[in-house]
Design an enzyme around this catalytic site. Structure first.
Site, PDB file in Angstrom:
ATOM      1  N   LYS A  34      35.320 -29.369 -23.695  1.00  0.00           N
ATOM      2  CA  LYS A  34      33.885 -28.904 -23.987  1.00  0.00           C
ATOM      3  C   LYS A  34      33.910 -27.702 -24.523  1.00  0.00           C
ATOM      4  O   LYS A  34      33.266 -27.334 -25.653  1.00  0.00           O
ATOM      5  CB  LYS A  34      33.070 -29.230 -23.213  1.00  0.00           C
ATOM      6  CG  LYS A  34      31.593 -28.829 -23.132  1.00  0.00           C
ATOM      7  CD  LYS A  34      30.729 -28.684 -22.173  1.00  0.00           C
ATOM      8  CE  LYS A  34      30.811 -26.970 -21.553  1.00  0.00           C
ATOM      9  NZ  LYS A  34      29.329 -26.831 -20.563  1.00  0.00           N
ATOM     10  N   ASN A  35      34.307 -26.536 -23.661  1.00  0.00           N
ATOM     11  CA  ASN A  35      34.398 -25.345 -24.151  1.00  0.00           C
ATOM     12  C   ASN A  35      35.190 -24.747 -25.434  1.00  0.00           C
ATOM     13  O   ASN A  35      34.719 -23.800 -25.614  1.00  0.00           O
ATOM     14  CB  ASN A  35      34.851 -24.405 -22.858  1.00  0.00           C
ATOM     15  CG  ASN A  35      33.806 -24.479 -21.653  1.00  0.00           C
ATOM     16  OD1 ASN A  35      32.594 -24.748 -21.928  1.00  0.00           O
ATOM     17  ND2 ASN A  35      34.380 -24.108 -20.336  1.00  0.00           N
ATOM     18  N   CYS A 128      23.542 -23.144 -17.487  1.00  0.00           N
ATOM     19  CA  CYS A 128      23.719 -23.146 -16.359  1.00  0.00           C
ATOM     20  C   CYS A 128      23.024 -22.233 -15.507  1.00  0.00           C
ATOM     21  O   CYS A 128      23.210 -21.022 -15.815  1.00  0.00           O
ATOM     22  CB  CYS A 128      24.955 -23.722 -15.550  1.00  0.00           C
ATOM     23  SG  CYS A 128      25.476 -25.454 -15.766  1.00  0.00           S
ATOM     24  N   ARG A 133      24.583 -13.533 -17.150  1.00  0.00           N
ATOM     25  CA  ARG A 133      25.761 -13.604 -18.123  1.00  0.00           C
ATOM     26  C   ARG A 133      25.280 -13.012 -19.235  1.00  0.00           C
ATOM     27  O   ARG A 133      24.946 -13.475 -20.350  1.00  0.00           O
ATOM     28  CB  ARG A 133      26.223 -14.867 -18.319  1.00  0.00           C
ATOM     29  CG  ARG A 133      26.772 -15.708 -17.242  1.00  0.00           C
ATOM     30  CD  ARG A 133      27.476 -16.876 -17.451  1.00  0.00           C
ATOM     31  NE  ARG A 133      26.259 -18.030 -17.791  1.00  0.00           N
ATOM     32  CZ  ARG A 133      26.574 -19.508 -18.124  1.00  0.00           C
ATOM     33  NH1 ARG A 133      27.745 -19.737 -18.381  1.00  0.00           N
ATOM     34  NH2 ARG A 133      25.539 -20.280 -18.272  1.00  0.00           N
ATOM     35  N   ASP A 319      35.182 -22.343 -13.032  1.00  0.00           N
ATOM     36  CA  ASP A 319      34.712 -23.701 -13.226  1.00  0.00           C
ATOM     37  C   ASP A 319      35.165 -24.874 -12.194  1.00  0.00           C
ATOM     38  O   ASP A 319      34.575 -25.784 -12.014  1.00  0.00           O
ATOM     39  CB  ASP A 319      34.949 -24.245 -14.755  1.00  0.00           C
ATOM     40  CG  ASP A 319      33.599 -23.654 -15.601  1.00  0.00           C
ATOM     41  OD1 ASP A 319      32.905 -23.021 -15.227  1.00  0.00           O
ATOM     42  OD2 ASP A 319      34.083 -23.638 -16.928  1.00  0.00           O
ATOM     43  N   ARG A 411      26.426 -32.584 -19.143  1.00  0.00           N
ATOM     44  CA  ARG A 411      26.848 -31.639 -20.027  1.00  0.00           C
ATOM     45  C   ARG A 411      28.307 -31.512 -20.342  1.00  0.00           C
ATOM     46  O   ARG A 411      28.886 -30.848 -21.194  1.00  0.00           O
ATOM     47  CB  ARG A 411      26.166 -30.372 -19.612  1.00  0.00           C
ATOM     48  CG  ARG A 411      24.662 -30.516 -19.740  1.00  0.00           C
ATOM     49  CD  ARG A 411      23.904 -29.000 -19.239  1.00  0.00           C
ATOM     50  NE  ARG A 411      24.771 -27.990 -19.933  1.00  0.00           N
ATOM     51  CZ  ARG A 411      25.432 -26.860 -19.500  1.00  0.00           C
ATOM     52  NH1 ARG A 411      25.240 -26.898 -18.090  1.00  0.00           N
ATOM     53  NH2 ARG A 411      25.950 -25.821 -20.131  1.00  0.00           N
TER      54      ARG A 411
END
Length: 456
Positions: A34-35, A128, A133, A319, A411
């Site tokens: 995903k990232n 999230c 951040r 993560d 997600r």
């Protein structure tokens, strides 16, 4: 599928019902990262030629980024596990708040739009709720490259300084190895005039994947995966076909789930050295790890407590901190989990304690005394990775658990419960329907099972 007009669809309040104390057995297919996919989608804005991305995961975050690109004028066609991206008709340089809200990766578009068009307007990012951040590193880096930037009413407005039509190469030293800042600045520098050096750059595999694709498109990027990255700007970038790397976080989650249930599984395809920090800790805790080519097998029996401290790659990934914490709740002995990346990423601790875990939290450090088992409960996940941790806890637990907050899970994990079910876990997604109107880009389901999940 591109939806050309409004249609009725269903917004479903969902939960996963889990009958605990199951075991996993079998082979898990790991999807594209995903990232990586999110930033690769953003980087397609740098060219006027078609991009074909293979191994795109079916996730709500990917759909959101697809809708952002579509709003800018990009044509997207999903077919046969490939996403064809045609950016030739981009007509807008502003991202609307209603599309970017909740997707932090949308901010990556600012570097691509600014360097290609000379200006960009992007709302401050969401994502999230795992703590602050900041985007200071992104902003300072773009200013160093020659941008004027102001922030008004939550909108970041960037424009190339003076009468110039290109950013200019420079030396940038990041205060911390921010993944998002590194990716944003790489994209911005790829079409800048001259050489850019990014010192203290993030080294994550997803950054290496971005640089690999950009180089296929004609960029000149050197030393990705190292602490200092060099980019020689080019006049234009072309199209390419690129396969997204496997998702190391999904892979690690399944390995941890197997360890937590004294199970044996094989995950494939993976890039084993992307998971070295995780497999090392699993071996230290008592699991047997076997690596063959692009697959990793795990056999697990008794688990002992081990300490972890999250760190930028190649360290232990933040993560996977929450899933690993769930594993340590039933380990023999004591363990210590230290979160160094995000200050608010311990939301799962009090929920695990409700299930019978013995965890004491002191700011960003969790001290765990292992228990024999957990107790099934109804719980709500507050973010993507804590939701995964609660599902692992539900599989461990005695009795039945219902895990809510699946909008977070979806997600980042494609078809998570169906993969667990295939491995032998008794898990079911339950729905509560209500209607809404939509006009969105959707990635076609890859299996009949997923179609059934989305059926009205």
């Amino acid at each position: 599928m591109i939806c050309g007009s409004k249609k009725k669809a269903y917004l479903k309040s969902q939960n996963l019902k889990i009958l605990g104390q199951g075991k996993l057995n079998g082979i898990v297919k790991i999807n594209g990262a995903k990232n990586s996919a999110l930033v690769l989608l953003a980087s397609s804005l740098l060219t006027n030629e078609k991009i074909i991305l293979e191994n795109i995961p079916y996730l709500t975050d990917i759909e959101k980024m697809g809708n952002i690109l579509k709003n800018l004028g990009v044509n997207l066609i999903d077919k046969n596990d490939q996403l064809e991206i045609d950016p030739t008709n981009i007509s807008i340089k502003e991202l609307p708040y209603e599309l970017v809200n909740g997707l932090r990766a949308s901010f990556f578009c600012i570097g691509a739009l600014l360097t290609k068009f000379g200006e960009a307007q992007v709302p401050l990012p969401g994502g999230c709720n795992i703590g602050s951040r900041p985007i200071d590193e992104h902003i300072n880096g773009l200013i160093a490259l020659g941008a004027d930037i102001i922030i008004e009413e939550g909108i970041v407005k960037a424009k190339i300084r003076g009468n110039k039509n290109k950013l200019h190469g420079t030396h940038i030293k990041l205060k911390c190895p921010s993944v998002g800042a590194t990716e944003t600045l790489i994209m911005a520098a790829s079409l800048a005039e001259g050489r850019t050096t990014i010192e203290n750059a993030a080294r994550e595999p997803e950054i290496q994947d971005l640089c690999h694709m950009l180089n296929k498109m004609g960029a000149k990027i050197y030393d990705s995966g190292k602490e200092t990255i060099i980019i020689d700007g080019v006049n234009k970038l072309g199209g390419c076909t690129h396969k997204v790397i496997p998702d190391r976080i999904e892979a690690g989650t399944f390995l941890i789930a197997a360890a937590a249930t004294s199970s044996s599984i094989t995950i494939s395809p993976v890039i084993p050295h992307h998971l070295e920090a995780v497999t090392n800790k699993l071996q230290e805790s008592g699991s047997k790890i076997t690596i063959k080519g692009n697959s990793i097998s795990i056999k697990s029996k008794e688990i002992k407590g081990v300490d972890i401290e999250t760190a930028p790659f190649p360290g232990f990934p933040t993560d996977l901190q929450a899933p690993f914490t769930a594993l340590m709740t039933i380990a023999n002995g004591e363990s210590k989990i230290t979160e160094t990346i995000f200050e608010n990423r311990m939301n799962h601790i009090h929920l695990l304690n409700k299930m019978g875990a013995r965890i004491k939290l002191n700011e960003n450090v969790a001290y765990i005394k292992g228990v024999k088992t957990l107790n099934g409960m109804d719980l709500i996940g507050s973010d993507l990775r804590s939701s995964a941790a609660l599902i692992i806890a539900g599989i461990i637990a005695e009795g039945t658990s219902n895990i809510y907050g699946l909008e977070h899970l979806d997600r980042g994990y494609e078809n998570f419960e169906l993969k667990l079910k295939k491995l032998g876990i008794k898990i079911t997604r339950e729905f509560n329907k209500s209607t809404f109107e939509e006009n969105e880009f959707k990635i076609e389901p890859k299996s009949e099972d997923i179609s059934n999940l989305r059926a009205a």
